[in-house]
Design a protein around this motif. Structure first.
Motif, PDB file in Angstrom:
ATOM      1  N   ALA A  18       0.768  -1.306   0.086  1.00  0.00           N
ATOM      2  CA  ALA A  18       0.043   0.000  -0.029  1.00  0.00           C
ATOM      3  C   ALA A  18       0.929   1.288   0.136  1.00  0.00           C
ATOM      4  O   ALA A  18       0.537   2.128  -0.561  1.00  0.00           O
ATOM      5  N   ALA A  19       2.017   1.148   0.602  1.00  0.00           N
ATOM      6  CA  ALA A  19       2.756   2.294   0.742  1.00  0.00           C
ATOM      7  C   ALA A  19       3.294   2.537  -0.409  1.00  0.00           C
ATOM      8  O   ALA A  19       3.409   3.980  -1.047  1.00  0.00           O
ATOM      9  N   VAL A  20       3.797   1.682  -1.307  1.00  0.00           N
ATOM     10  CA  VAL A  20       4.553   2.092  -2.510  1.00  0.00           C
ATOM     11  C   VAL A  20       3.374   2.156  -3.780  1.00  0.00           C
ATOM     12  O   VAL A  20       3.578   3.232  -4.401  1.00  0.00           O
ATOM     13  N   LYS A  21       2.408   1.607  -3.651  1.00  0.00           N
ATOM     14  CA  LYS A  21       1.110   2.040  -4.396  1.00  0.00           C
ATOM     15  C   LYS A  21       0.902   3.408  -4.238  1.00  0.00           C
ATOM     16  O   LYS A  21       0.764   4.354  -5.250  1.00  0.00           O
ATOM     17  N   ASN A  22       0.699   3.765  -2.753  1.00  0.00           N
ATOM     18  CA  ASN A  22       0.375   5.234  -2.539  1.00  0.00           C
ATOM     19  C   ASN A  22       1.183   6.303  -3.230  1.00  0.00           C
ATOM     20  O   ASN A  22       1.036   7.549  -3.724  1.00  0.00           O
ATOM     21  N   ALA A  23       2.551   5.983  -2.972  1.00  0.00           N
ATOM     22  CA  ALA A  23       3.539   6.913  -3.365  1.00  0.00           C
ATOM     23  C   ALA A  23       3.598   7.087  -4.897  1.00  0.00           C
ATOM     24  O   ALA A  23       3.862   8.111  -5.256  1.00  0.00           O
ATOM     25  N   LEU A  24       3.538   5.816  -5.562  1.00  0.00           N
ATOM     26  CA  LEU A  24       3.670   5.820  -7.140  1.00  0.00           C
ATOM     27  C   LEU A  24       2.536   6.680  -7.784  1.00  0.00           C
ATOM     28  O   LEU A  24       2.497   7.386  -8.518  1.00  0.00           O
ATOM     29  N   ALA A  26       0.857   9.039  -6.356  1.00  0.00           N
ATOM     30  CA  ALA A  26       0.846  10.530  -6.104  1.00  0.00           C
ATOM     31  C   ALA A  26       1.715  11.233  -7.236  1.00  0.00           C
ATOM     32  O   ALA A  26       1.474  12.620  -6.986  1.00  0.00           O
ATOM     33  N   LEU A  27       2.522  10.639  -7.915  1.00  0.00           N
ATOM     34  CA  LEU A  27       3.177  11.466  -8.941  1.00  0.00           C
ATOM     35  C   LEU A  27       2.279  11.722 -10.036  1.00  0.00           C
ATOM     36  O   LEU A  27       1.286  11.179 -10.329  1.00  0.00           O
ATOM     37  N   ASP A  28       2.514  13.105 -10.379  1.00  0.00           N
ATOM     38  CA  ASP A  28       1.774  13.476 -11.726  1.00  0.00           C
ATOM     39  C   ASP A  28       2.236  12.696 -12.784  1.00  0.00           C
ATOM     40  O   ASP A  28       3.208  12.438 -13.137  1.00  0.00           O
ATOM     41  N   GLY A  29       1.105  12.289 -13.713  1.00  0.00           N
ATOM     42  CA  GLY A  29       1.055  11.708 -14.871  1.00  0.00           C
ATOM     43  C   GLY A  29       0.848  10.137 -14.589  1.00  0.00           C
ATOM     44  O   GLY A  29       0.768   9.413 -15.583  1.00  0.00           O
ATOM     45  N   LEU A  55      10.158   7.985 -10.465  1.00  0.00           N
ATOM     46  CA  LEU A  55       9.709   6.738  -9.941  1.00  0.00           C
ATOM     47  C   LEU A  55      10.643   6.078  -8.903  1.00  0.00           C
ATOM     48  O   LEU A  55      10.015   5.697  -7.839  1.00  0.00           O
ATOM     49  N   LYS A  56      11.899   5.938  -9.136  1.00  0.00           N
ATOM     50  CA  LYS A  56      12.803   5.322  -8.052  1.00  0.00           C
ATOM     51  C   LYS A  56      12.750   6.313  -6.938  1.00  0.00           C
ATOM     52  O   LYS A  56      12.655   5.764  -5.828  1.00  0.00           O
ATOM     53  N   GLN A  57      12.554   7.756  -7.018  1.00  0.00           N
ATOM     54  CA  GLN A  57      12.345   8.518  -5.754  1.00  0.00           C
ATOM     55  C   GLN A  57      11.417   8.169  -5.059  1.00  0.00           C
ATOM     56  O   GLN A  57      11.533   8.318  -3.832  1.00  0.00           O
ATOM     57  N   ALA A  58      10.038   8.232  -5.910  1.00  0.00           N
ATOM     58  CA  ALA A  58       8.872   7.894  -5.129  1.00  0.00           C
ATOM     59  C   ALA A  58       8.915   6.584  -4.113  1.00  0.00           C
ATOM     60  O   ALA A  58       8.495   6.448  -3.032  1.00  0.00           O
ATOM     61  N   VAL A  59       9.686   5.651  -4.825  1.00  0.00           N
ATOM     62  CA  VAL A  59       9.810   4.256  -4.081  1.00  0.00           C
ATOM     63  C   VAL A  59      10.680   4.367  -2.808  1.00  0.00           C
ATOM     64  O   VAL A  59      10.270   3.871  -1.813  1.00  0.00           O
ATOM     65  N   ALA A  60      11.685   5.058  -2.907  1.00  0.00           N
ATOM     66  CA  ALA A  60      12.570   5.415  -1.925  1.00  0.00           C
ATOM     67  C   ALA A  60      11.798   6.161  -0.870  1.00  0.00           C
ATOM     68  O   ALA A  60      12.294   5.853   0.324  1.00  0.00           O
ATOM     69  N   ALA A  62       9.042   6.061   0.005  1.00  0.00           N
ATOM     70  CA  ALA A  62       8.005   5.060   0.866  1.00  0.00           C
ATOM     71  C   ALA A  62       8.718   4.106   1.581  1.00  0.00           C
ATOM     72  O   ALA A  62       8.293   3.521   2.355  1.00  0.00           O
ATOM     73  N   GLY A  63      10.294   4.326   1.722  1.00  0.00           N
ATOM     74  CA  GLY A  63      11.153   3.372   2.465  1.00  0.00           C
ATOM     75  C   GLY A  63      11.520   2.331   1.792  1.00  0.00           C
ATOM     76  O   GLY A  63      11.989   1.366   2.381  1.00  0.00           O
ATOM     77  N   PHE A  64      11.492   2.056   0.336  1.00  0.00           N
ATOM     78  CA  PHE A  64      11.814   0.904  -0.215  1.00  0.00           C
ATOM     79  C   PHE A  64      12.846   1.358  -1.410  1.00  0.00           C
ATOM     80  O   PHE A  64      13.328   2.219  -1.617  1.00  0.00           O
TER      81      PHE A  64
END
Length: 70
Positions: A18-24, A26-29, A55-60, A62-64
């Motif tokens: 859920a954390a990864v899904k929400n982080a991704l 939330a990105l525009d596009g 994309l990598k930064q959004a995952v990071a 989120a803590g992954f």
């Protein structure tokens, strides 16, 4: 519609998913993200081009760790 598959390390449970899904998402596009715990992947569908770095930064954030993007 563009699609990228991200390999994600560090996920251990559905809360991680859920954390990864929400982080991704939330990105525009980004239209949607399907995160699979067993495969350790996130499949992202985008209406606009989103850079691999974003994309990598959004995952990071989120803590992954995003190890590969295809």
């Amino acid at each position: 519609m563009m699609k990228k598959v991200i390999s994600v390390e560090g996920m251990a449970c559905e809360h991680c998913v859920a954390a990864v899904k929400n982080a991704l998402e939330a990105l525009d596009g980004v239209k949607s993200a399907k995160v699979e715990l067993k495969k350790k992947t996130a499949t992202v569908k985008m209406s606009d081009d989103v850079s691999d770095d974003a994309l990598k930064q959004a995952v990071a954030d989120a803590g992954f760790t995003a190890t590969d993007i295809a």
